[in-house]
Design a protein around this motif. Structure first.
Motif, PDB file in Angstrom:
ATOM      1  N   CYS A   1     -14.432   7.810  -0.192  1.00  0.00           N
ATOM      2  CA  CYS A   1     -12.994   7.869   0.110  1.00  0.00           C
ATOM      3  C   CYS A   1     -12.668   9.095   0.956  1.00  0.00           C
ATOM      4  O   CYS A   1     -11.913   9.008   1.936  1.00  0.00           O
TER       5      CYS A   1
ATOM      6  N   LEU B   1      -6.411   4.190   1.944  1.00  0.00           N
ATOM      7  CA  LEU B   1      -5.287   3.748   1.120  1.00  0.00           C
ATOM      8  C   LEU B   1      -4.490   2.616   1.753  1.00  0.00           C
ATOM      9  O   LEU B   1      -3.567   2.091   1.135  1.00  0.00           O
TER      10      LEU B   1
ATOM     11  N   ASP C   1      -3.801  -1.177   3.630  1.00  0.00           N
ATOM     12  CA  ASP C   1      -3.978  -2.518   3.076  1.00  0.00           C
ATOM     13  C   ASP C   1      -5.345  -3.126   3.321  1.00  0.00           C
ATOM     14  O   ASP C   1      -5.766  -4.015   2.595  1.00  0.00           O
TER      15      ASP C   1
ATOM     16  N   GLN D   1      -8.380  -2.819   0.043  1.00  0.00           N
ATOM     17  CA  GLN D   1      -7.805  -3.068  -1.279  1.00  0.00           C
ATOM     18  C   GLN D   1      -8.799  -2.820  -2.409  1.00  0.00           C
ATOM     19  O   GLN D   1      -8.391  -2.568  -3.548  1.00  0.00           O
TER      20      GLN D   1
ATOM     21  N   GLN E   1      -8.223   0.684  -3.395  1.00  0.00           N
ATOM     22  CA  GLN E   1      -6.936   0.795  -4.083  1.00  0.00           C
ATOM     23  C   GLN E   1      -7.053   0.354  -5.542  1.00  0.00           C
ATOM     24  O   GLN E   1      -6.528   1.013  -6.446  1.00  0.00           O
ATOM     25  N   ARG E   2      -7.757  -0.751  -5.762  1.00  0.00           N
ATOM     26  CA  ARG E   2      -7.902  -1.253  -7.131  1.00  0.00           C
ATOM     27  C   ARG E   2      -8.688  -0.278  -8.004  1.00  0.00           C
ATOM     28  O   ARG E   2      -8.350  -0.059  -9.184  1.00  0.00           O
TER      29      ARG E   2
ATOM     30  N   LEU F   1      -6.247  11.133  -4.953  1.00  0.00           N
ATOM     31  CA  LEU F   1      -5.044  10.453  -4.472  1.00  0.00           C
ATOM     32  C   LEU F   1      -4.102  11.424  -3.783  1.00  0.00           C
ATOM     33  O   LEU F   1      -3.570  11.134  -2.705  1.00  0.00           O
TER      34      LEU F   1
ATOM     35  N   HIS G   1       2.097  -2.454   1.549  1.00  0.00           N
ATOM     36  CA  HIS G   1       1.627  -3.110   0.328  1.00  0.00           C
ATOM     37  C   HIS G   1       2.364  -2.489  -0.853  1.00  0.00           C
ATOM     38  O   HIS G   1       1.796  -1.732  -1.648  1.00  0.00           O
TER      39      HIS G   1
ATOM     40  N   TRP H   1       1.159  -2.405  -4.752  1.00  0.00           N
ATOM     41  CA  TRP H   1       0.176  -1.412  -5.194  1.00  0.00           C
ATOM     42  C   TRP H   1       0.847  -0.057  -5.431  1.00  0.00           C
ATOM     43  O   TRP H   1       0.572   0.609  -6.439  1.00  0.00           O
TER      44      TRP H   1
ATOM     45  N   LEU I   1       0.908   1.780  -8.938  1.00  0.00           N
ATOM     46  CA  LEU I   1       0.368   3.141  -9.003  1.00  0.00           C
ATOM     47  C   LEU I   1       1.393   4.090  -9.612  1.00  0.00           C
ATOM     48  O   LEU I   1       1.067   4.901 -10.497  1.00  0.00           O
TER      49      LEU I   1
END
Length: 505
Positions: A240, A248, A250, A253, A256-257, A279, A296, A299, A303
């Motif tokens: 990341c 981060l 779209d 994903q 993100q999950r 984050l 998105h 999400w 979050l």
């Protein structure tokens, strides 16, 4: 003769290092002379060399074994030799450098007779990752793994997502090495990554293959068993970070999950703290590069409501405090990047007692940590600026006012000024509520600090804003201050402003 020498295991069993080294040199000569026998003896020869390499205690012995292995690489089909060595990688430390020599023989600077297949390389990389995840490795072993990874990359047919995942594991491993070796290992990995990027940037390389790496990391058991000190999380964190804030958006994903899962209640505290810190860093990079969080909103909503807010609730304990502080910094970044499609989630956080954003932020204003107090002020200031004026209820504002005025006595100057910013933005909400007593209360509270040199300009500008809300109520409080002889000249100017506003209305 070759069969007899291998069967005698002199490369391993001889009592002296000199004797074992001589046996390896004889084995090397016999391999070159008895090529026809080698095909039938691939496994015992390679096993003998691997065990000799594992047991070697000198550079001379290691060099002799590696030279012998290189000869095998030229004479034995690489898929056969490496295919067998793969089965030894987890059990025999010596298998790593032997495998490196065999792969080197299949590359352009070695023999062109045998090319290794992508399937064999896939198996090699999978075993290497398993080795990294399963064992404690010393710096010398890490160096050997880096060498093998370079050989795998040089073979030219490795799948890039898997190769990127492998080097991410190696960098995470190198970060744990003692400082003297750490720098050298990281530099070597960086050079290999740059070669993989083929003229592009390493960030683009990681970003392009991030989803593939994520799928490998969560294959099978997902991320539910991850902990903050585990290799899987460290690799995810590194991928990341290397990919940059676009992870981060779209198109990623999977990341993100995983991030959402790692900050949930019930996850290991160290993992949550590191996930929240990651984050915050990525969101800050998005903001400073002036990129929107993305389109998105579901999400972002999950979050905020299900991931971050529960971690920002006050709980006793050192780890809970670290988690709370990290969560507040993420909330601050989310508030700073609030877009129109995110506002319904923020309104839900404010209005729904189950989420309780306002009490949570007011609690942060009382935190022992100055950074948390500052974050609480900045989040409130940002939300008051972007959310509809009817978001806050009468009682919420009533509770908020004394807590904000209390922060004007904070030990940190930056918190005092941030609290004044919140009070300024609160004026529009009070205008919407049409509660004159709030204007009276705030005006009286601000006049206490009108002679405070550090705050005076901000206090005056905030008072000017409240003069517009309820000029008549405002004038009563200003006249009280004039009667007490406090900042008379400033108060007279404020009174003149309020009189003009009364005439206009």
């Amino acid at each position: 003769m070759l069969r007899s020498l291998v069967g005698s295991e002199m490369c391993i069993r001889d009592r002296t290092e000199t004797g074992r080294q001589s046996a390896v040199q004889v084995l090397h000569s016999l391999i070159l002379l008895c090529e026809h026998e080698l095909v039938a003896l691939v496994e015992p020869v390679l096993l003998s060399l691997t065990r000799a390499r594992t047991a070697s205690s000198s550079k001379q012995m290691a060099k002799a074994v590696d030279s012998c292995a290189a000869a095998c690489g030229v004479l034995i089909p690489t898929d056969v030799s490496v295919g067998y060595l793969v089965t030894l990688l987890l059990a025999e430390p010596g298998a790593v450098p032997i495998c490196t020599q065999l792969l080197a023989a299949s590359q352009p600077f070695g023999s062109l007779q045998y090319q290794v297949s992508a399937k064999v390389l896939h198996n090699v990389m999978a075993k290497m990752v398993s080795l990294i995840e399963a064992q404690q490795l010393d710096p010398a072993q890490i160096h050997e793994l880096v060498q093998l990874s370079e050989a795998v990359g040089g073979a030219g047919v490795a799948e890039l997502p898997q190769l990127v995942a492998l080097f991410a594991h190696l960098v995470a491993l190198a970060n744990q090495a003692p400082p003297p070796e750490q720098r050298q290992l990281i530099q070597r990995c960086a050079a290999a990554e740059q070669r993989m990027a083929a003229g592009g940037s390493v960030r683009s390389l990681y970003r392009e293959h991030a989803d593939g790496v994520m799928k490998m990391l969560i294959k099978g058991g997902g991320c539910e068993q991850w902990v903050g000190t585990g290799m899987a999380w460290q690799v995810f964190e590194l991928v990341c970070s290397r990919s940059g804030p676009e992870i981060l958006l779209d198109s990623h994903q999977s990341a993100q999950r995983v991030l959402l899962s790692c900050v949930q209640s019930g996850r290991e505290a160290g993992l949550k703290i590191r996930a929240l810190a990651l984050l915050q860093t990525l969101l800050e990079e998005l903001r400073t590069s002036q990129q929107p969080i993305g389109s998105h909103p579901d999400w972002i909503g999950a979050l905020l409501l299900d991931g971050v807010l529960p971690n920002a609730v006050w709980r006793a304990g050192k780890l809970a405090a670290q988690s709370r502080q990290a969560a507040l910094r993420v909330i601050e970044e989310l508030a700073a990047g609030c877009m129109a499609e995110h506002k319904p989630y923020w309104q839900q956080a404010v209005r729904d007692a189950g989420h309780g954003l306002v009490p949570l932020l007011l609690s942060a204003l009382e935190d022992d940590d100055g950074g948390s107090r500052l974050a609480g002020c900045q989040i409130l200031q940002q939300l008051l600026a972007v959310l509809p004026f009817d978001t806050l209820a009468y009682d919420q504002v009533r509770v908020m006012i004394p807590e904000l005025l209390k922060r004007l006595d904070d030990s940190r100057e930056v918190v005092r000024k941030a609290a004044l910013g919140v009070v300024w933005n609160l004026a529009s909400v009070i205008d919407h509520l049409k509660v004159s007593t709030y204007v009276e209360y705030i005006t009286a509270g601000l006049l206490v600090y009108i002679e405070d040199s550090a705050l005076q300009p901000l206090v005056v500008s905030t008072l000017e804003r409240y003069a517009k809300s309820e000029p008549e109520v405002f004038k009563k409080e200003i006249n009280k201050s004039i009667q007490r002889g406090v900042a008379t000249n400033i108060c007279l100017r404020l009174l003149e402003l309020a009189n003009g506003l009364s005439q206009e209305s």
